[in-house]
Design an enzyme around this catalytic site. Structure first.
Site, PDB file in Angstrom:
ATOM      1  N   SER A  95      -3.469   0.765  11.697  1.00  0.00           N
ATOM      2  CA  SER A  95      -2.345   1.284  10.929  1.00  0.00           C
ATOM      3  C   SER A  95      -2.766   2.251   9.830  1.00  0.00           C
ATOM      4  CB  SER A  95      -1.549   0.132  10.298  1.00  0.00           C
ATOM      5  OG  SER A  95      -2.371  -0.565   9.367  1.00  0.00           O
ATOM      6  N   VAL A 103       2.713  -7.906  -3.156  1.00  0.00           N
ATOM      7  CA  VAL A 103       2.765  -6.476  -3.474  1.00  0.00           C
ATOM      8  C   VAL A 103       2.890  -5.712  -2.164  1.00  0.00           C
ATOM      9  CG1 VAL A 103       1.623  -4.544  -4.613  1.00  0.00           C
ATOM     10  CG2 VAL A 103       1.315  -6.862  -5.498  1.00  0.00           C
ATOM     11  N   ASP A 120       8.115  -3.953  -4.607  1.00  0.00           N
ATOM     12  CA  ASP A 120       8.070  -2.858  -3.637  1.00  0.00           C
ATOM     13  C   ASP A 120       9.127  -1.831  -3.998  1.00  0.00           C
ATOM     14  OD1 ASP A 120       8.143  -1.156  -1.420  1.00  0.00           O
ATOM     15  OD2 ASP A 120       7.470  -2.740  -0.079  1.00  0.00           O
ATOM     16  N   ARG A 135      -6.251  -3.381   2.052  1.00  0.00           N
ATOM     17  CA  ARG A 135      -7.264  -2.340   1.981  1.00  0.00           C
ATOM     18  C   ARG A 135      -8.240  -2.658   0.860  1.00  0.00           C
ATOM     19  NH1 ARG A 135      -5.500  -1.700   6.071  1.00  0.00           N
ATOM     20  NH2 ARG A 135      -4.656   0.124   7.125  1.00  0.00           N
ATOM     21  N   GLU A 186     -16.864  -0.071   4.176  1.00  0.00           N
ATOM     22  CA  GLU A 186     -16.992  -0.845   5.410  1.00  0.00           C
ATOM     23  C   GLU A 186     -17.691  -0.004   6.477  1.00  0.00           C
ATOM     24  OE1 GLU A 186     -13.100  -2.121   6.536  1.00  0.00           O
ATOM     25  OE2 GLU A 186     -12.963  -3.614   4.955  1.00  0.00           O
ATOM     26  N   HIS A 192     -13.187  -8.221   7.678  1.00  0.00           N
ATOM     27  CA  HIS A 192     -12.099  -7.360   8.158  1.00  0.00           C
ATOM     28  C   HIS A 192     -11.655  -7.810   9.551  1.00  0.00           C
ATOM     29  CE1 HIS A 192     -10.299  -3.071   7.813  1.00  0.00           C
ATOM     30  NE2 HIS A 192      -9.469  -3.900   8.417  1.00  0.00           N
TER      31      HIS A 192
END
Length: 493
Positions: free
Chosen positions: A121, A201, A225, A287, A316, A341
């Site tokens: 995504s 969040v 949001d 993230r 990463e 991850h």
């Protein structure tokens, strides 16, 4: 393996009809002057377009979806300097995971690229603006792995509250707990969930799924949001707050579910951590760049944050405890759960993700860019399809060849018929008009064909065999911030 498409009687008929339509008075091709790169050429007069998997080797899921409309190759590269020159010169489509970066300079190396699909995504490893200015569509796959990431998030939250991870390690290490005093010491920090406040969040797909799961455990759920319309909180039975500061102040546990952009880098930092309740928990499965790792490590050591769980990291892939990044500030942080991850992963989600990414590339080849694309993130750089001549991107040649759906992994036998339109080109109708009229499906036998359109040919000598992946003998399955912006799905991931 390369598998060129053989010409066929009904394919030639469609091409003749397309040419006849374009020769009629008042019907001349209209070319999009705003696009630097033209549509993807395809059909009997063109070689099959090349699609490359940039940072991987396994094309077994993508091959059945693309083998009849494109040549599929893999690069297994970590940077564009490792990509074969043939791919840089000829590839019109690219699939990529999160282990390679495509900056403006990298994109300029590709001479024919028209679409990049991120298998995940997040598109923060692609210069989306530069791609749009070059006429390259950038797409992602926002709808995969929602359940997996939400389940993993709840798993991490439960581990922080009940300290299951640390207690299990104590038993594994041989520590004996013989009485209530020892148990009190061993389980220090365990907390009751019911009645605590979970602050989310970003209430996108994953954030919403986490909220619904958390309510079942007895959490009071609040969210921040600014991109959602008023009233969404009523439909989900949640409490809405209108500033990040308010959410941090009210939450016993904070869970991040927003995308990463230039506005929310290090959203959780030394300053915002001071706005959190003392002893609060923090979970990040969105993230890595959302959290300042040095500030988090300091807060854990000072017990400002009681415990934290992170599945994503700012750089990463790496292990925070060893290797070249062994000096990570999180290396010696206490009360920390780190996972690699992997929150998005399950066997079903991985297959679904790759199917959906390959299907987006297929739509670009047999349809029009960007109108037939479902998840183009830089569509604003492209004009309406009305500026394209009929049948470009192969729609005139393939007719109404079905675009595989990517929502099922159940294999079926190869289809025995191909639906073709009786009118001119395919794709979307002009604005204001209804859908084009279609004729009945035409079987291959009725068209005078005794074999499928696709046939197997040997690998071209000018391309190393290591670039090509796929099993041509297998039957193809029928695939069916500013403020932080809510993350529609998980991972890069």
């Amino acid at each position: 393996m390369f598998q060129p498409v053989a010409s066929s009687p009904f394919a030639s008929s469609l091409m003749d009809k397309r040419k006849a339509n374009m020769m009629q008075p008042g019907k001349r091709p209209r070319i999009d002057s705003g696009s630097i790169r033209g549509p993807i050429p395809n059909g009997p007069m063109h070689s099959r377009p090349l699609v490359a998997l940039l940072d991987g080797r396994d094309c077994s899921v993508e091959m059945p979806i693309l083998k009849d409309v494109a040549t599929v190759a893999f690069c297994d590269a970590q940077s564009t300097s490792e990509i074969h020159e043939k791919v840089l010169n000829e590839a019109v489509g690219a699939l990529m995971w999160h282990t390679i970066q495509l900056t403006k300079e990298d994109l300029e190396k590709f001479k024919a690229l028209r679409i990049v699909v991120r298998i995940g995504s997040g598109v923060d490893n692609i210069d989306v603006k530069a791609a749009g200015e070059m006429g390259i569509a950038v797409c992602n796959v926002p709808g995969y792995g929602v359940e997996e990431v939400a389940d993993t998030t709840l798993c991490l939250i439960l581990n922080l509250y009940r300290r299951t991870y640390w207690l299990a390690n104590m038993v594994k290490e041989g520590k004996k707990i013989t009485g209530p005093e020892q148990l009190k010491d061993a389980a220090f920090g365990c907390a009751r969930i019911r009645g605590d406040t979970l602050g989310i969040v970003g209430l996108g797909r994953i954030g919403s799924a986490v909220a619904l799961r958390a309510k079942a455990f007895g959490f009071n759920v609040i969210f921040y949001d600014p991109y959602l319309p008023d009233g969404i909180e009523k439909s989900l039975g949640l409490e809405r707050v209108y500033t990040l500061q308010d959410l941090l102040f009210k939450s016993d546990c904070v869970s991040l579910h927003c995308t990463l952009n230039e506005h929310n880098h290090h959203l959780i930092n030394e300053y915002t951590i001071k706005q959190m309740r003392p002893g609060a928990f923090l979970v990040n499965t969105a993230r890595g760049g959302l959290v300042d790792e040095a500030a988090l490590a300091l807060a854990l050591k000072d017990n400002r944050i009681r415990a934290a769980a992170v599945d994503v990291h700012e750089n990463e892939p790496y292990n925070v405890f060893s290797g070249e990044n062994g000096n990570s500030p999180l290396k010696d942080a206490p009360n920390l759960i780190v996972t690699p991850h992997a929150a998005f992963y399950s066997e079903a989600a991985a297959i679904e993700l790759r199917e959906m990414a390959a299907s987006e590339v297929r739509r670009a080849i047999v349809g029009r860019i960007p109108d037939t694309l479902r998840n183009c993130v830089n569509k604003e750089y492209f004009t309406s399809s009305g500026t394209y001549p009929e049948g470009l991107n192969g729609s005139g040649y393939y007719g109404n060849l079905p675009v595989q759906q990517a929502h099922s992994t159940t294999p079926h036998d190869a289809p025995h018929s191909v639906s073709v339109t009786t009118a001119g080109g395919g794709g979307l109708p002009p604005p204001g008009q209804g859908p084009p009229q279609q004729g009945p499906p035409m079987s291959l036998a009725a068209a005078g064909l005794t074999a499928p359109i696709v046939r197997d040919l040997p690998i071209r000598a000018d391309l190393p065999k290591s670039l090509v992946r796929g099993d041509p003998a297998a039957d193809p399955p029928n695939h069916h911030p500013g403020p932080p912006k809510p993350e529609p799905s998980h991972h890069q991931d």
